[in-house]
Design an enzyme around this catalytic site. Structure first.
Site, PDB file in Angstrom:
ATOM      1  N   GLU A  98       8.050 -33.060   9.173  1.00  0.00           N
ATOM      2  CA  GLU A  98       8.916 -33.903   9.993  1.00  0.00           C
ATOM      3  C   GLU A  98       9.385 -35.145   9.233  1.00  0.00           C
ATOM      4  OE1 GLU A  98       6.465 -31.362  12.654  1.00  0.00           O
ATOM      5  OE2 GLU A  98       6.020 -32.624  10.913  1.00  0.00           O
ATOM      6  N   GLU A 112       2.392 -19.816   6.968  1.00  0.00           N
ATOM      7  CA  GLU A 112       1.330 -19.179   7.752  1.00  0.00           C
ATOM      8  C   GLU A 112       0.937 -20.189   8.820  1.00  0.00           C
ATOM      9  OE1 GLU A 112      -1.384 -18.728   9.639  1.00  0.00           O
ATOM     10  OE2 GLU A 112      -2.914 -18.705   8.056  1.00  0.00           O
ATOM     11  N   GLU A 121      -2.848 -24.438  18.044  1.00  0.00           N
ATOM     12  CA  GLU A 121      -2.544 -25.385  16.968  1.00  0.00           C
ATOM     13  C   GLU A 121      -1.110 -25.886  17.022  1.00  0.00           C
ATOM     14  OE1 GLU A 121      -3.872 -24.437  13.008  1.00  0.00           O
ATOM     15  OE2 GLU A 121      -5.506 -23.181  13.753  1.00  0.00           O
TER      16      GLU A 121
END
Length: 353
Positions: A98, A112, A121
């Site tokens: 970000e 992944e 998560e």
């Protein structure tokens, strides 16, 4: 989950993931069997960790790989990249996806990002941020698609969890009696809260398991599919709601539902994979991936006659106190035994910690 990133900064955790050869092998094959798709392309690895996926992409022919890692594991990734002689191709950048900037758009994003039951998560958020910021209009994601499954099972684990809960409550009653006898302090006012706490842990928390295929009582059902090229950030942050219907071909007692997922590496419409690789976390006779399966325990079990169906609705929502954890509700459940014979079943709430 107090600090999500800390765990991933340790080599022991990276080792746990790397030695999952179903996982690591699927990413290796997705790159090496699709060298034409990677050749001379610019690749972004989101959450590179040890740098292994960035290395695979470089070895598959990428001309440039940006490997972004939020934790101090970035230093180990640089060491590993250097040791492979790939430092001119792979650039490791420490920071969150970000917050980082790149000097160019990319052709492929590899990551992944999957957690238990796919969505735990919430790392998919970061992959979609990367897609919207950095992926070219005709770019591809590896993996490109994901699916979520439920399957009815028999499992001693569900019985064990309920027995552990019962034993814990019984031990509490003995403890309360001892406190009264030895210290003249009555703890009974806390009994209800203690029971709720234990039920929350033993009964309402989904349990990791390595389910063998012979525990399946019916075929798995896919209740959700995601196209990572088109799903939006807003959509993924909303509650996932879906209906399911599970066929029970034989008379049995359903003691739990197993939740798992798979992902596919199909490339994109503009750059489709030559060899579409599937990474599955379904029950396997050869053993579980590190994701295993999550068991949603149903006690008492549900007796089902031959050729019956369990149908219902699943809601998956992010926890209010931690958006990386999940609550799962199974509602509107019913056992259907023929066209006009229906029995309503209980509603269940589970936590994925």
């Amino acid at each position: 989950m107090a600090n999500y990133f800390i765990t991933y900064s340790y080599l022991y955790h990276q080792k746990d993931m790397l030695e999952d050869h179903v996982r690591t092998g699927a990413y290796f094959n997705a790159c090496m069997r699709n060298k034409a798709q990677f050749k001379d392309r610019v690749v972004l690895d989101v959450g590179t960790g040890s740098g292994i996926l960035a290395i695979f992409a470089a070895k598959a022919g990428a001309k440039k790989v940006y490997a972004v890692e939020a934790t101090s594991m970035a230093q180990h990734a640089r060491e590993l990249v250097d040791a492979q002689g790939l430092s001119k191709v792979v650039e490791v950048i420490q920071g969150t996806i970000e917050s980082v900037t790149l000097p160019e758009k990319v052709d492929i994003i590899i990551s992944e990002w999957m957690g238990y039951f796919l969505l735990r998560e919430s790392m998919l958020d970061s992959v979609l941020v990367a897609r919207d910021k950095f992926l070219k209009p005709d770019g591809a994601l590896y993996p490109s698609h994901a699916r979520m499954f439920l399957a009815p099972i028999r499992s001693q684990l569900t019985q064990n969890r309920f027995q552990e809960c019962s034993n814990s409550v019984e031990n509490w009653h003995d403890f309360v009696a001892d406190m009264k006898e030895y210290y003249d302090v009555d703890l009974n006012c806390l009994t209800e809260s203690f029971i709720e706490e234990q039920q929350d842990y033993f009964v309402k928390t989904a349990t990791w398991a390595d389910v063998h295929p012979n525990q399946l009582l019916g075929p798995p059902v896919c209740f959700a599919s995601l196209d990572l090229l088109t799903v939006t950030q807003d959509e993924i942050k909303k509650a996932l709601e879906a209906n399911y219907s599970m066929h029970l071909p034989q008379m049995c007692t359903v003691e739990g539902l197993a939740g798992f997922f798979d992902v596919e590496f199909k490339g994109s419409p503009s750059n489709p994979a030559t060899d579409c690789v599937l990474l599955s976390t379904a029950p396997s006779a050869t053993g579980a991936t590190h994701w295993g399966q999550l068991i949603f325990s149903l006690q008492p079990g549900i007796p089902c006659p031959q050729n019956s169906t369990i149908e219902g609705k699943i809601d998956i929502t992010r926890r209010g106190d931690n958006h990386r954890l999940l609550d799962v509700t199974l509602s509107e459940q019913a056992l259907r035994m023929g066209e006009n014979n229906r029995k309503d079943l209980a509603k269940y709430l589970f936590h994925i910690e």
